[in-house]
Design a protein around this motif. Sequence first.
Motif, PDB file in Angstrom:
ATOM      1  N   ARG A 164      -8.887  -1.788  -2.610  1.00  0.00           N
ATOM      2  CA  ARG A 164      -9.913  -2.460  -1.816  1.00  0.00           C
ATOM      3  C   ARG A 164      -9.304  -3.650  -1.082  1.00  0.00           C
ATOM      4  O   ARG A 164      -8.817  -4.584  -1.712  1.00  0.00           O
ATOM      5  CB  ARG A 164     -11.044  -2.918  -2.730  1.00  0.00           C
ATOM      6  N   PHE A 165      -9.304  -3.560   0.244  1.00  0.00           N
ATOM      7  CA  PHE A 165      -8.955  -4.709   1.075  1.00  0.00           C
ATOM      8  C   PHE A 165     -10.274  -5.347   1.489  1.00  0.00           C
ATOM      9  O   PHE A 165     -11.104  -4.701   2.129  1.00  0.00           O
ATOM     10  CB  PHE A 165      -8.194  -4.277   2.331  1.00  0.00           C
ATOM     11  N   GLN A 166     -10.483  -6.583   1.127  1.00  0.00           N
ATOM     12  CA  GLN A 166     -11.717  -7.280   1.493  1.00  0.00           C
ATOM     13  C   GLN A 166     -11.358  -8.713   1.866  1.00  0.00           C
ATOM     14  O   GLN A 166     -10.622  -9.378   1.146  1.00  0.00           O
ATOM     15  CB  GLN A 166     -12.692  -7.269   0.312  1.00  0.00           C
ATOM     16  N   TRP A 167     -11.875  -9.165   3.017  1.00  0.00           N
ATOM     17  CA  TRP A 167     -11.561 -10.479   3.558  1.00  0.00           C
ATOM     18  C   TRP A 167     -10.051 -10.613   3.741  1.00  0.00           C
ATOM     19  O   TRP A 167      -9.439 -11.590   3.335  1.00  0.00           O
ATOM     20  CB  TRP A 167     -12.102 -11.605   2.677  1.00  0.00           C
ATOM     21  N   THR A 168      -9.429  -9.592   4.352  1.00  0.00           N
ATOM     22  CA  THR A 168      -7.988  -9.612   4.578  1.00  0.00           C
ATOM     23  C   THR A 168      -7.674  -9.421   6.060  1.00  0.00           C
ATOM     24  O   THR A 168      -8.436  -8.805   6.789  1.00  0.00           O
ATOM     25  CB  THR A 168      -7.271  -8.511   3.768  1.00  0.00           C
ATOM     26  N   ALA A 169      -6.534  -9.943   6.463  1.00  0.00           N
ATOM     27  CA  ALA A 169      -6.069  -9.793   7.848  1.00  0.00           C
ATOM     28  C   ALA A 169      -4.567  -9.557   7.839  1.00  0.00           C
ATOM     29  O   ALA A 169      -3.848 -10.056   6.970  1.00  0.00           O
ATOM     30  CB  ALA A 169      -6.402 -11.047   8.658  1.00  0.00           C
ATOM     31  N   SER A 170      -4.107  -8.763   8.801  1.00  0.00           N
ATOM     32  CA  SER A 170      -2.683  -8.489   8.980  1.00  0.00           C
ATOM     33  C   SER A 170      -2.022  -8.089   7.661  1.00  0.00           C
ATOM     34  O   SER A 170      -0.967  -8.609   7.292  1.00  0.00           O
ATOM     35  CB  SER A 170      -1.989  -9.711   9.589  1.00  0.00           C
ATOM     36  N   SER A 171      -2.645  -7.157   6.955  1.00  0.00           N
ATOM     37  CA  SER A 171      -2.155  -6.698   5.662  1.00  0.00           C
ATOM     38  C   SER A 171      -1.958  -5.189   5.689  1.00  0.00           C
ATOM     39  O   SER A 171      -2.310  -4.538   6.663  1.00  0.00           O
ATOM     40  CB  SER A 171      -3.134  -7.114   4.563  1.00  0.00           C
ATOM     41  N   TRP A 172      -1.408  -4.596   4.607  1.00  0.00           N
ATOM     42  CA  TRP A 172      -1.060  -3.186   4.683  1.00  0.00           C
ATOM     43  C   TRP A 172      -0.989  -2.522   3.314  1.00  0.00           C
ATOM     44  O   TRP A 172      -0.807  -3.168   2.290  1.00  0.00           O
ATOM     45  CB  TRP A 172       0.274  -3.027   5.402  1.00  0.00           C
ATOM     46  N   ALA A 173      -1.113  -1.191   3.364  1.00  0.00           N
ATOM     47  CA  ALA A 173      -0.825  -0.300   2.241  1.00  0.00           C
ATOM     48  C   ALA A 173       0.108   0.768   2.795  1.00  0.00           C
ATOM     49  O   ALA A 173      -0.197   1.394   3.811  1.00  0.00           O
ATOM     50  CB  ALA A 173      -2.096   0.325   1.694  1.00  0.00           C
ATOM     51  N   LYS A 174       1.246   0.979   2.134  1.00  0.00           N
ATOM     52  CA  LYS A 174       2.241   1.923   2.641  1.00  0.00           C
ATOM     53  C   LYS A 174       2.804   2.744   1.484  1.00  0.00           C
ATOM     54  O   LYS A 174       3.123   2.200   0.424  1.00  0.00           O
ATOM     55  CB  LYS A 174       3.380   1.182   3.339  1.00  0.00           C
ATOM     56  N   ASN A 175       2.905   4.049   1.731  1.00  0.00           N
ATOM     57  CA  ASN A 175       3.467   4.981   0.762  1.00  0.00           C
ATOM     58  C   ASN A 175       2.709   4.915  -0.571  1.00  0.00           C
ATOM     59  O   ASN A 175       3.286   4.740  -1.637  1.00  0.00           O
ATOM     60  CB  ASN A 175       4.966   4.727   0.546  1.00  0.00           C
ATOM     61  N   ILE A 176       1.384   5.076  -0.480  1.00  0.00           N
ATOM     62  CA  ILE A 176       0.504   5.021  -1.645  1.00  0.00           C
ATOM     63  C   ILE A 176       0.062   6.439  -2.005  1.00  0.00           C
ATOM     64  O   ILE A 176      -0.330   7.208  -1.132  1.00  0.00           O
ATOM     65  CB  ILE A 176      -0.741   4.154  -1.351  1.00  0.00           C
ATOM     66  N   ASP A 177       0.116   6.784  -3.282  1.00  0.00           N
ATOM     67  CA  ASP A 177      -0.471   8.018  -3.804  1.00  0.00           C
ATOM     68  C   ASP A 177      -1.752   7.589  -4.510  1.00  0.00           C
ATOM     69  O   ASP A 177      -1.721   6.993  -5.584  1.00  0.00           O
ATOM     70  CB  ASP A 177       0.496   8.710  -4.769  1.00  0.00           C
ATOM     71  N   ASP A 178      -2.880   7.869  -3.883  1.00  0.00           N
ATOM     72  CA  ASP A 178      -4.197   7.388  -4.322  1.00  0.00           C
ATOM     73  C   ASP A 178      -5.026   8.597  -4.746  1.00  0.00           C
ATOM     74  O   ASP A 178      -5.380   9.436  -3.921  1.00  0.00           O
ATOM     75  CB  ASP A 178      -4.829   6.655  -3.144  1.00  0.00           C
ATOM     76  N   THR A 179      -5.375   8.692  -6.031  1.00  0.00           N
ATOM     77  CA  THR A 179      -6.081   9.867  -6.530  1.00  0.00           C
ATOM     78  C   THR A 179      -7.097   9.514  -7.611  1.00  0.00           C
ATOM     79  O   THR A 179      -7.011   8.454  -8.244  1.00  0.00           O
ATOM     80  CB  THR A 179      -5.073  10.921  -7.050  1.00  0.00           C
ATOM     81  N   ALA A 180      -8.065  10.407  -7.801  1.00  0.00           N
ATOM     82  CA  ALA A 180      -9.035  10.355  -8.905  1.00  0.00           C
ATOM     83  C   ALA A 180      -9.809   9.037  -8.962  1.00  0.00           C
ATOM     84  O   ALA A 180      -9.749   8.300  -9.933  1.00  0.00           O
ATOM     85  CB  ALA A 180      -8.332  10.640 -10.234  1.00  0.00           C
ATOM     86  N   TRP A 181     -10.567   8.740  -7.914  1.00  0.00           N
ATOM     87  CA  TRP A 181     -11.349   7.513  -7.843  1.00  0.00           C
ATOM     88  C   TRP A 181     -12.830   7.854  -7.773  1.00  0.00           C
ATOM     89  O   TRP A 181     -13.223   8.959  -7.437  1.00  0.00           O
ATOM     90  CB  TRP A 181     -10.967   6.705  -6.602  1.00  0.00           C
ATOM     91  N   LEU A 182     -13.670   6.869  -8.048  1.00  0.00           N
ATOM     92  CA  LEU A 182     -15.107   6.925  -7.817  1.00  0.00           C
ATOM     93  C   LEU A 182     -15.421   5.897  -6.742  1.00  0.00           C
ATOM     94  O   LEU A 182     -14.883   4.799  -6.759  1.00  0.00           O
ATOM     95  CB  LEU A 182     -15.880   6.593  -9.099  1.00  0.00           C
ATOM     96  N   ASN A 183     -16.257   6.232  -5.808  1.00  0.00           N
ATOM     97  CA  ASN A 183     -16.633   5.451  -4.623  1.00  0.00           C
ATOM     98  C   ASN A 183     -15.616   5.673  -3.508  1.00  0.00           C
ATOM     99  O   ASN A 183     -15.603   6.729  -2.936  1.00  0.00           O
ATOM    100  CB  ASN A 183     -16.879   3.986  -4.932  1.00  0.00           C
ATOM    101  N   GLU A 184     -14.733   4.730  -3.205  1.00  0.00           N
ATOM    102  CA  GLU A 184     -13.797   4.894  -2.094  1.00  0.00           C
ATOM    103  C   GLU A 184     -12.355   4.872  -2.597  1.00  0.00           C
ATOM    104  O   GLU A 184     -11.994   4.011  -3.406  1.00  0.00           O
ATOM    105  CB  GLU A 184     -13.974   3.761  -1.078  1.00  0.00           C
ATOM    106  N   GLY A 185     -11.551   5.794  -2.098  1.00  0.00           N
ATOM    107  CA  GLY A 185     -10.131   5.785  -2.445  1.00  0.00           C
ATOM    108  C   GLY A 185      -9.462   4.531  -1.903  1.00  0.00           C
ATOM    109  O   GLY A 185      -8.778   3.817  -2.618  1.00  0.00           O
ATOM    110  N   ILE A 186      -9.672   4.265  -0.613  1.00  0.00           N
ATOM    111  CA  ILE A 186      -9.212   3.029   0.022  1.00  0.00           C
ATOM    112  C   ILE A 186     -10.371   2.464   0.823  1.00  0.00           C
ATOM    113  O   ILE A 186     -10.918   3.127   1.693  1.00  0.00           O
ATOM    114  CB  ILE A 186      -7.994   3.261   0.939  1.00  0.00           C
ATOM    115  N   SER A 187     -10.740   1.245   0.517  1.00  0.00           N
ATOM    116  CA  SER A 187     -11.842   0.573   1.199  1.00  0.00           C
ATOM    117  C   SER A 187     -11.313  -0.586   2.028  1.00  0.00           C
ATOM    118  O   SER A 187     -10.552  -1.410   1.523  1.00  0.00           O
ATOM    119  CB  SER A 187     -12.848   0.042   0.166  1.00  0.00           C
TER     120      SER A 187
END
Length: 193
Positions: A70-93
């Motif tokens: 979850r990125f919240q209240w963020t600027a000029s930030s990043w997620a790179k080379n992420i393996d995101d699995t088996a979540w409830l709600n949002e994988g990446i928000s």
Amino acid sequence: AGWFSRQDRPTNEIKQIDHVTGNTVFFTTPFHISYRAAQTAQLTSFGYTFVQNAGIEDLKVMGGDDGNIRFQWTASSWAKNIDDTAWLNEGISLAYTFRVEVRDSYVHDAVWPVPGGGGYAISLSNATSEALVENSIIMKANKVMVARSAGTASVFGYNYADDGFILGSEGWIEVGLNASHMVGPHHVLFEGN
């Protein structure tokens, strides 16, 4: 009228102030839509300090019960080379974000892929603007990507997105990349997906 935005203000965008001269505010990027004074357009400060220049890289995340990343209240930030699995709600928000990048990642296999937000892969909400989602694989979720009162000047480029479905209705094919899940999104570019 207040989900994912200020009350009755679903068309919006986050801007960074460059400078102020007298009563004139200058931003680092232009407005992407005409906001009309006759429709009570407003310029509002959030009153929060944005986290800036923060990133996560080369990480596997799984099992989040309120999303995995979850990125919240963020600027000029990043997620790179992420393996995101088996979540409830949002994988990446991305909520209340400005210029956040998600790239070279694999977002897959929501645990409860049902309408209503239980299994969305990538979500832009709450005025998120100028996001970049690029060169990623996004699959096996209820919605592989949504924009809810957000997405202005965002780019979804060169991703592979597939297998959006509803749990219990396996014959149902969900919409893939879209910026129309809720009112408010505008000026979102989809290229080469």
